[in-house]
Design a protein around this motif. Structure first.
Motif, PDB file in Angstrom:
ATOM      1  N   THR A 110     118.328 105.174  -5.010  1.00  0.00           N
ATOM      2  CA  THR A 110     118.706 105.379  -3.613  1.00  0.00           C
ATOM      3  C   THR A 110     118.820 104.084  -2.817  1.00  0.00           C
ATOM      4  OG1 THR A 110     116.410 105.743  -2.895  1.00  0.00           O
ATOM      5  CG2 THR A 110     117.675 107.678  -3.574  1.00  0.00           C
ATOM      6  N   THR A 111     118.642 102.939  -3.479  1.00  0.00           N
ATOM      7  CA  THR A 111     118.922 101.675  -2.795  1.00  0.00           C
ATOM      8  C   THR A 111     120.414 101.347  -2.865  1.00  0.00           C
ATOM      9  OG1 THR A 111     118.570 100.252  -4.736  1.00  0.00           O
ATOM     10  CG2 THR A 111     116.631 100.822  -3.421  1.00  0.00           C
ATOM     11  N   THR A 112     121.191 102.176  -3.585  1.00  0.00           N
ATOM     12  CA  THR A 112     122.634 101.965  -3.722  1.00  0.00           C
ATOM     13  C   THR A 112     123.389 103.068  -2.983  1.00  0.00           C
ATOM     14  OG1 THR A 112     122.863 103.320  -5.718  1.00  0.00           O
ATOM     15  CG2 THR A 112     122.215 101.007  -6.021  1.00  0.00           C
ATOM     16  N   PRO A 113     124.668 102.853  -2.649  1.00  0.00           N
ATOM     17  CA  PRO A 113     125.454 103.899  -1.980  1.00  0.00           C
ATOM     18  C   PRO A 113     125.522 105.193  -2.790  1.00  0.00           C
ATOM     19  CG  PRO A 113     126.558 101.783  -1.782  1.00  0.00           C
ATOM     20  CD  PRO A 113     125.405 101.570  -2.724  1.00  0.00           C
ATOM     21  N   GLY A 115     123.343 106.304  -4.970  1.00  0.00           N
ATOM     22  CA  GLY A 115     122.029 106.937  -4.931  1.00  0.00           C
ATOM     23  C   GLY A 115     121.769 107.624  -3.607  1.00  0.00           C
ATOM     24  N   LYS A 116     122.264 107.036  -2.522  1.00  0.00           N
ATOM     25  CA  LYS A 116     122.106 107.661  -1.208  1.00  0.00           C
ATOM     26  C   LYS A 116     122.866 108.980  -1.143  1.00  0.00           C
ATOM     27  CE  LYS A 116     121.373 103.318   1.258  1.00  0.00           C
ATOM     28  NZ  LYS A 116     121.945 102.325   2.197  1.00  0.00           N
ATOM     29  N   LEU A 117     124.017 109.041  -1.827  1.00  0.00           N
ATOM     30  CA  LEU A 117     124.779 110.288  -1.870  1.00  0.00           C
ATOM     31  C   LEU A 117     123.973 111.378  -2.565  1.00  0.00           C
ATOM     32  CD1 LEU A 117     127.333 111.973  -1.522  1.00  0.00           C
ATOM     33  CD2 LEU A 117     128.195 110.973  -3.656  1.00  0.00           C
ATOM     34  N   VAL A 118     123.321 111.033  -3.678  1.00  0.00           N
ATOM     35  CA  VAL A 118     122.484 111.999  -4.389  1.00  0.00           C
ATOM     36  C   VAL A 118     121.366 112.497  -3.476  1.00  0.00           C
ATOM     37  CG1 VAL A 118     120.863 112.301  -6.304  1.00  0.00           C
ATOM     38  CG2 VAL A 118     122.995 111.048  -6.658  1.00  0.00           C
ATOM     39  N   TYR A 119     120.760 111.576  -2.730  1.00  0.00           N
ATOM     40  CA  TYR A 119     119.698 111.959  -1.795  1.00  0.00           C
ATOM     41  C   TYR A 119     120.214 112.986  -0.784  1.00  0.00           C
ATOM     42  CZ  TYR A 119     116.989 111.741   2.490  1.00  0.00           C
ATOM     43  OH  TYR A 119     116.312 112.084   3.622  1.00  0.00           O
ATOM     44  N   HIS A 120     121.404 112.742  -0.222  1.00  0.00           N
ATOM     45  CA  HIS A 120     121.949 113.660   0.776  1.00  0.00           C
ATOM     46  C   HIS A 120     122.259 115.028   0.168  1.00  0.00           C
ATOM     47  CE1 HIS A 120     121.987 110.894   4.082  1.00  0.00           C
ATOM     48  NE2 HIS A 120     122.726 110.016   3.430  1.00  0.00           N
ATOM     49  N   LEU A 121     122.665 115.060  -1.097  1.00  0.00           N
ATOM     50  CA  LEU A 121     122.906 116.338  -1.767  1.00  0.00           C
ATOM     51  C   LEU A 121     121.608 117.122  -1.920  1.00  0.00           C
ATOM     52  CD1 LEU A 121     125.456 115.238  -4.530  1.00  0.00           C
ATOM     53  CD2 LEU A 121     125.925 116.626  -2.499  1.00  0.00           C
ATOM     54  N   PHE A 122     120.539 116.436  -2.319  1.00  0.00           N
ATOM     55  CA  PHE A 122     119.239 117.095  -2.424  1.00  0.00           C
ATOM     56  C   PHE A 122     118.776 117.595  -1.057  1.00  0.00           C
ATOM     57  CE2 PHE A 122     118.538 115.012  -6.610  1.00  0.00           C
ATOM     58  CZ  PHE A 122     118.059 116.110  -7.300  1.00  0.00           C
ATOM     59  N   ALA A 123     119.001 116.791  -0.022  1.00  0.00           N
ATOM     60  CA  ALA A 123     118.594 117.185   1.327  1.00  0.00           C
ATOM     61  C   ALA A 123     119.344 118.434   1.774  1.00  0.00           C
ATOM     62  CB  ALA A 123     118.842 116.035   2.301  1.00  0.00           C
ATOM     63  N   ALA A 124     120.649 118.488   1.470  1.00  0.00           N
ATOM     64  CA  ALA A 124     121.448 119.657   1.843  1.00  0.00           C
ATOM     65  C   ALA A 124     120.959 120.899   1.109  1.00  0.00           C
ATOM     66  CB  ALA A 124     122.923 119.400   1.533  1.00  0.00           C
ATOM     67  N   PHE A 125     120.627 120.740  -0.183  1.00  0.00           N
ATOM     68  CA  PHE A 125     120.112 121.878  -0.950  1.00  0.00           C
ATOM     69  C   PHE A 125     118.795 122.372  -0.367  1.00  0.00           C
ATOM     70  CE2 PHE A 125     117.224 123.511  -4.171  1.00  0.00           C
ATOM     71  CZ  PHE A 125     117.964 124.569  -4.684  1.00  0.00           C
ATOM     72  N   ALA A 126     117.901 121.446  -0.028  1.00  0.00           N
ATOM     73  CA  ALA A 126     116.594 121.825   0.514  1.00  0.00           C
ATOM     74  C   ALA A 126     116.756 122.588   1.826  1.00  0.00           C
ATOM     75  CB  ALA A 126     115.733 120.579   0.721  1.00  0.00           C
ATOM     76  N   GLU A 127     117.656 122.114   2.693  1.00  0.00           N
ATOM     77  CA  GLU A 127     117.871 122.787   3.975  1.00  0.00           C
ATOM     78  C   GLU A 127     118.462 124.177   3.762  1.00  0.00           C
ATOM     79  OE1 GLU A 127     120.117 122.060   8.275  1.00  0.00           O
ATOM     80  OE2 GLU A 127     120.302 120.594   6.659  1.00  0.00           O
TER      81      GLU A 127
END
Length: 203
Positions: A110-113, A115-127
């Motif tokens: 997630t220090t890379t662009p 990786g940040k996209l993967v983080y946002h996908l996980f966040a969307a799933f959690a919400e």
């Protein structure tokens, strides 16, 4: 053999590694070697503990140690999360606290662009999952009341019901009274269940 992705983890803080094996006769060596190759400053371990366990001392200590600017590093995603939902919630928590995450086998950093996209996908799933839980809880209560079902009757709660109820209250923001009704127990019974399982709850 697991193919490793050894990224350049650009962080202002430390690289904190976490390793876990499920049974006592399994070896941590491969994970520890990978975390060493990733130049982790410190590594926490859980040996002989299933990923389905709610309490994992090594992971708990790692999470307490992490500070803003640090990175949590694992060999594989399944070493960290008990389920997709648990993993999503954990990654969202880390991101909100300014902590990076890296999984060597999957190449997530997630220090890379990317990786940040993967983080946002996980966040969307959690919400999305939290919204579905809220909706199902409300619909379930409405259906139970329409059937004239008796709610709040005293009974013993199974540990999985206690853990699920605690997650609904603390992570999904559902009032404890509604969760207790859905489980067909009283507010006091559910609160006692949290205490019995060693789970924190601020009334």
């Amino acid at each position: 053999m697991t193919k490793l992705f050894l990224p350049s983890i650009e962080v202002t803080g430390r690289r904190i590694g976490y390793a876990r094996v499920s049974t006592a006769d399994q070896k941590l060596r491969m994970q520890l070697d990978a975390l060493k190759a990733a130049r982790c400053d410190r590594v926490f371990k859980d040996h002989g503990i299933s990923g389905g366990k709610a309490n994992r001392p090594g992971l708990d200590e790692a999470l307490k140690t992490l500070k803003r600017g640090d990175a949590l590093v694992v060999l594989k995603l399944d070493r960290l999360g008990r389920s997709v939902q648990h993993l999503s919630d954990l990654l969202v928590r880390l991101g909100n606290e300014g902590i990076h995450f890296c999984s060597l086998a999957e190449g997530i950093n997630t220090t890379t662009p990317g990786g940040k996209l993967v983080y946002h996908l996980f966040a969307a799933f959690a919400e999305f999952n939290r919204d579905m839980i809220r909706e199902n809880t409300v619909l379930g209560l409405a259906a139970a009341k329409q059937r004239g079902a008796r709610v709040g009757r005293p009974r013993a709660l199974a540990i999985d019901e206690i853990l699920e109820g605690h997650r609904h209250v603390t992570q999904c923001g559902i009032p404890i009274g509604l969760v207790a009704e859905r489980l067909e127990v009283s507010h006091a019974t559910l609160t006692r269940g949290f205490r019995r399982a060693g789970l924190c709850y601020l009334n």
